[in-house]
Design a protein around this motif. Structure first.
Motif, PDB file in Angstrom:
ATOM      1  N   VAL A 589      11.243  -7.550   5.941  1.00  0.00           N
ATOM      2  CA  VAL A 589      12.513  -7.244   5.376  1.00  0.00           C
ATOM      3  C   VAL A 589      12.294  -6.874   3.925  1.00  0.00           C
ATOM      4  O   VAL A 589      12.102  -7.511   3.080  1.00  0.00           O
ATOM      5  N   ALA A 590      12.710  -5.316   3.647  1.00  0.00           N
ATOM      6  CA  ALA A 590      12.708  -4.840   2.254  1.00  0.00           C
ATOM      7  C   ALA A 590      13.691  -3.822   2.071  1.00  0.00           C
ATOM      8  O   ALA A 590      14.555  -3.519   2.855  1.00  0.00           O
ATOM      9  N   GLY A 591      13.231  -3.232   0.869  1.00  0.00           N
ATOM     10  CA  GLY A 591      14.371  -2.055   0.459  1.00  0.00           C
ATOM     11  C   GLY A 591      13.788  -0.587   0.956  1.00  0.00           C
ATOM     12  O   GLY A 591      13.459  -0.258   2.125  1.00  0.00           O
ATOM     13  N   THR A 592      13.392   0.225  -0.210  1.00  0.00           N
ATOM     14  CA  THR A 592      13.119   1.556  -0.013  1.00  0.00           C
ATOM     15  C   THR A 592      11.606   1.434   0.842  1.00  0.00           C
ATOM     16  O   THR A 592      10.609   0.929   0.177  1.00  0.00           O
ATOM     17  N   ASP A 593      11.288   2.248   1.864  1.00  0.00           N
ATOM     18  CA  ASP A 593      10.064   2.381   2.447  1.00  0.00           C
ATOM     19  C   ASP A 593       9.528   3.558   1.796  1.00  0.00           C
ATOM     20  O   ASP A 593      10.024   4.767   2.196  1.00  0.00           O
ATOM     21  N   LYS A 594       8.709   3.578   0.994  1.00  0.00           N
ATOM     22  CA  LYS A 594       8.091   4.794   0.094  1.00  0.00           C
ATOM     23  C   LYS A 594       7.614   5.951   0.890  1.00  0.00           C
ATOM     24  O   LYS A 594       6.829   5.622   2.183  1.00  0.00           O
ATOM     25  N   ASP A 595       8.242   6.915   0.660  1.00  0.00           N
ATOM     26  CA  ASP A 595       7.683   8.374   1.375  1.00  0.00           C
ATOM     27  C   ASP A 595       8.259   8.655   2.773  1.00  0.00           C
ATOM     28  O   ASP A 595       8.186   9.382   3.631  1.00  0.00           O
ATOM     29  N   LEU A 596       9.055   7.605   3.332  1.00  0.00           N
ATOM     30  CA  LEU A 596       9.697   7.453   4.451  1.00  0.00           C
ATOM     31  C   LEU A 596      11.026   7.395   4.548  1.00  0.00           C
ATOM     32  O   LEU A 596      11.939   7.988   5.546  1.00  0.00           O
ATOM     33  N   ILE A 597      11.902   6.769   3.564  1.00  0.00           N
ATOM     34  CA  ILE A 597      13.285   6.762   3.423  1.00  0.00           C
ATOM     35  C   ILE A 597      13.597   7.070   1.841  1.00  0.00           C
ATOM     36  O   ILE A 597      12.694   6.905   0.901  1.00  0.00           O
ATOM     37  N   ASP A 598      14.567   7.988   1.614  1.00  0.00           N
ATOM     38  CA  ASP A 598      14.806   8.043   0.223  1.00  0.00           C
ATOM     39  C   ASP A 598      15.561   6.784  -0.559  1.00  0.00           C
ATOM     40  O   ASP A 598      16.122   6.036   0.112  1.00  0.00           O
ATOM     41  N   PRO A 599      15.267   6.643  -1.660  1.00  0.00           N
ATOM     42  CA  PRO A 599      15.761   5.357  -2.412  1.00  0.00           C
ATOM     43  C   PRO A 599      17.344   5.524  -2.574  1.00  0.00           C
ATOM     44  O   PRO A 599      17.671   6.706  -2.628  1.00  0.00           O
ATOM     45  N   PRO A 600      18.070   4.435  -2.594  1.00  0.00           N
ATOM     46  CA  PRO A 600      19.370   4.558  -2.948  1.00  0.00           C
ATOM     47  C   PRO A 600      19.536   4.711  -4.330  1.00  0.00           C
ATOM     48  O   PRO A 600      18.571   4.974  -5.258  1.00  0.00           O
ATOM     49  N   ALA A 601      20.746   4.807  -4.886  1.00  0.00           N
ATOM     50  CA  ALA A 601      21.199   5.460  -6.327  1.00  0.00           C
ATOM     51  C   ALA A 601      20.862   4.161  -7.164  1.00  0.00           C
ATOM     52  O   ALA A 601      20.270   4.678  -8.389  1.00  0.00           O
ATOM     53  N   ASP A 602      20.633   3.029  -6.948  1.00  0.00           N
ATOM     54  CA  ASP A 602      20.386   1.929  -7.709  1.00  0.00           C
ATOM     55  C   ASP A 602      19.092   1.044  -6.996  1.00  0.00           C
ATOM     56  O   ASP A 602      18.689   1.427  -5.761  1.00  0.00           O
ATOM     57  N   SER A 603      18.536   0.092  -7.915  1.00  0.00           N
ATOM     58  CA  SER A 603      17.432  -0.765  -7.258  1.00  0.00           C
ATOM     59  C   SER A 603      18.109  -1.959  -7.212  1.00  0.00           C
ATOM     60  O   SER A 603      17.821  -2.850  -8.048  1.00  0.00           O
ATOM     61  N   PRO A 604      18.760  -2.600  -6.006  1.00  0.00           N
ATOM     62  CA  PRO A 604      19.456  -3.678  -6.010  1.00  0.00           C
ATOM     63  C   PRO A 604      18.498  -4.646  -5.748  1.00  0.00           C
ATOM     64  O   PRO A 604      17.293  -4.582  -5.083  1.00  0.00           O
ATOM     65  N   THR A 605      19.076  -5.778  -6.030  1.00  0.00           N
ATOM     66  CA  THR A 605      18.295  -7.355  -5.547  1.00  0.00           C
ATOM     67  C   THR A 605      19.286  -7.649  -4.315  1.00  0.00           C
ATOM     68  O   THR A 605      20.560  -7.526  -4.319  1.00  0.00           O
TER      69      THR A 605
END
Length: 656
Positions: A589-605
């Motif tokens: 389980v993680a956050g942004t999947d590079k090149d597959l979804i766009d990142p959110p406005a912030d980089s949360p923990t």
């Protein structure tokens, strides 16, 4: 090519009686000639190449869609190029149709060699892309290539899976069955009748073309007997979003601009504006997306479906095949499926000889009515290793049941265990948009800050996943926006197709093989391919993404309250994969999947509550199979070999 099965011809009772009576009045020589004229071999009993491709009828008609998408005051006409055998019409016999409706015939080309249509001085097609016409026209089929609305020589607007596009293809099926009007020119009044066909139509196509086949089948149009969607979309929302998380940094307006003709581009500003205004990058479900969801209309499908998809297709992801397949199954649709290890690749380029043979038998069965046994063969062909295929009587196999797997904390942060017992405690990770699933999988045994990983011990026996999984996560973010990724990983050495490389699992060679008959302007010979492989230490077998803000309503995201826990379920893409004994199964389980979804406005923990986090995974044998495969397994033992895994997924601007 392997020897084809022998089979008998099936006909309804009335047709069989007529055939017997006719044969009784024929001399032996005449009866044999009639069989040959029908494209049949007395020995092999399959459609055979007895008609001349060189002398085939090549004509163009424009079918009236009944809609005025471009608002010019007259109903739109779509261009339809026809290649059909000349002899049957001269003998008073009608032929079935294979049809590929596409937006790509002039802008971009079709197939591995990007072929476009070419025309003679009279405007009749000289080269039809791909092998379908070369191979099937001599065997007694007509081939029809349709320019979708707003593309190439067609009127109207390209609205990317919407009403105008779907109707432009459906109207052609109606015309083939005598229910729509067509003309010999784009603007003239002389009509054209499809009196050379019996109306039995099969649609085929890869990617966008296959998507249109899905869409037209979902209208329930009469006369459409089968579809063969290859790497096709089943819901356009799910092409651009994953539960609110945006993909590809673009929307359908960009696709329309990519394929529409200069004429339609000038006329269709209102349609183009709707593609922007009603497809917001917020990920909210709108009426535009509802119109382009074919899964909800699967109950209208009357055609049989032969579905082909790459299990590592990161363009049209396997969520599309999973939800479409399940909906068709619920409605009792006759189905067949091929699942390869490739990415977004046509079966002609990864299993050519078997594909041509199987497609031939499928169309003979579905469009000519031959009882060749293909409907009694295993439902699924699955590529286990490059060029190594297995079959499954039904898919998913009988005995497949969902097991609920639970993550648990480990000795180090972010490196946990995966089993059947409910976990306790928490673990946290911080979104890093510069990393993706292959990075996380390669570091599954390391305590890294960008992911939370959970792994079984080494399996004591093979464990087969088959179908679509769901991962429920309870997460507390530190920011008002957050994206989530969940992936299932087979941890262990293997040789797989290199789906992340530019060929997505194939390498194109220079030698050619020929499939059908050629003319000076249309060759039936195509470049050969071979499997492009990679030695890996881990394989991502399924993935899913979501915007945590859609926790309450998948159709609308809302801002999050930092410090508050939210529970959301992610839909993972369908798969069929065997984790072999000695390997381990991991959930990440993680956050942004590079090149597959766009990142959110912030980089949360995000902090995960493991007591409220789980994965529901379909195993052949269910939870019992998982328990047997993990019983007595040793503690997690990292693989110490030099294998690197596939690279970052090949990322360009994606088009279906």
């Amino acid at each position: 090519m392997s020897t084809r099965m022998r089979f008998t011809i099936w006909r309804p009772l009335a047709t069989a009686v007529i055939t017997l009576l006719t044969a009784a009045f024929l001399t032996p020589t005449a009866a044999h000639s009639a069989s040959d004229a029908a494209g049949l071999s007395g020995a092999a009993r399959e459609s055979r190449p007895v008609y001349s491709y060189q002398n085939a009828v090549r004509e163009a008609v424009w079918v009236d869609t009944g809609l005025d998408g471009d608002g010019d005051g007259r109903t739109d006409r779509v261009a339809v190029d026809v290649v059909r055998p000349r002899e049957p019409a001269a003998q008073g016999r009608k032929v079935p149709v294979i049809m590929d409706a596409s937006p790509y015939y002039s802008c971009c080309g079709r197939g591995n060699e990007s072929q476009r249509k070419t025309y003679d001085a009279a405007g009749n097609v000289v080269r039809m892309p791909l092998f379908y016409d070369n191979y099937f026209v001599p065997r007694g089929y007509a081939f029809v290539g349709v320019d979708l609305s707003g593309t190439s020589r067609s009127d109207g607007c390209e609205d990317v899976g919407g009403r105008y596009e779907v109707q432009s293809a459906k109207a052609v099926v109606d015309w083939l069955n005598g229910r729509a009007r067509a003309y010999t020119t784009r603007t003239g009044s002389a009509t054209a009748k499809a009196d050379w066909t019996n109306g039995r139509t099969g649609m085929i196509g890869k990617s966008w073309d296959g998507t249109i086949a899905n869409a037209v089948a979902a209208t329930g149009v009469r006369g459409l007997k089968t579809i063969v969607p290859i790497s096709a979309i089943s819901s356009w929302y799910d092409y651009y979003f994953a539960q609110g998380a945006p993909l590809y940094d673009s929307g359908p307006d960009r696709l329309a601009d990519y394929v529409d003709s200069p004429e339609s581009h000038a006329k269709c500003t209102a349609v183009q504006r709707r593609l922007v205004d009603e497809a917001p990058r917020t990920g909210d479900l709108t009426s535009l997306w509802a119109e382009r969801d074919y899964v909800k209309n699967a109950h209208h499908v009357k055609a049989s479906v032969f579905l082909v998809h790459g299990l590592q297709d990161l363009n049209v992801r396997t969520k599309h095949l999973g939800q479409w397949w399940d909906a068709l199954a619920r409605n009792g649709v006759e189905r067949k499926i091929w699942l390869s290890q490739t990415g977004h690749v046509d079966p002609f380029d990864f299993r050519r000889a078997t594909w041509v043979e199987t497609l031939h038998r499928w169309f003979d069965h579905e469009l000519l009515g031959y009882d060749n046994g293909i409907d009694r063969e295993p439902m699924a062909d699955i590529e286990r290793h490059p060029d190594q295929w297995v079959t499954s009587k039904v898919w998913p196999p009988k005995g497949t049941r969902t097991a609920t797997l639970r993550p648990a904390v480990g000795a180090r942060p972010g490196v946990g265990a995966l089993g059947l017992r409910k976990g306790t405690g928490t673990t946290a990770f911080t979104d890093d948009p510069g990393l993706g699933e292959t990075d996380w999988a390669a570091q599954i045994d390391a305590s890294t800050p960008e992911k939370a990983g959970f792994v079984t011990g080494a399996l004591t026996r093979d464990l087969r996943l088959s179908g679509s999984s769901k991962v429920t996560v309870t997460a507390t973010p530190t920011t008002a926006t957050a994206h989530l990724t969940a992936v299932l990983v087979d941890v262990g050495p293997d040789v797989i197709r290199d789906y992340a490389a530019s060929g997505e699992g194939i390498t194109t060679l220079t030698d050619r093989t020929c499939w059908g008959e050629s003319t000076a302007g249309d060759s039936a010979c195509f470049k050969e391919t071979t499997a492009r492989t990679a030695d890996v230490g881990q394989t991502v077998v399924s993935r899913g993404w979501a915007d945590l803000g859609t926790y309450a309503d998948p159709g609308k995201g809302v801002p999050l309250t930092p410090g508050k826990a939210y529970t959301i379920t992610l839909d993972l893409a369908a798969t069929d994969h065997v984790v072999p004994a000695g390997h381990r199964l991991a959930l990440i389980v993680a956050g942004t999947d590079k090149d597959l979804i766009d990142p959110p406005a912030d980089s949360p923990t995000l902090t995960l509550d493991l007591s409220r986090t789980s994965a529901r995974v379909p195993f052949v044998g269910g939870a019992d199979a998982f328990a047997r495969a993990t019983f007595g397994s040793a503690a997690r033992t990292p693989y110490a070999g030099p294998l690197d895994g596939v690279g970052t997924p090949h990322h360009t601007y994606r088009i279906p």
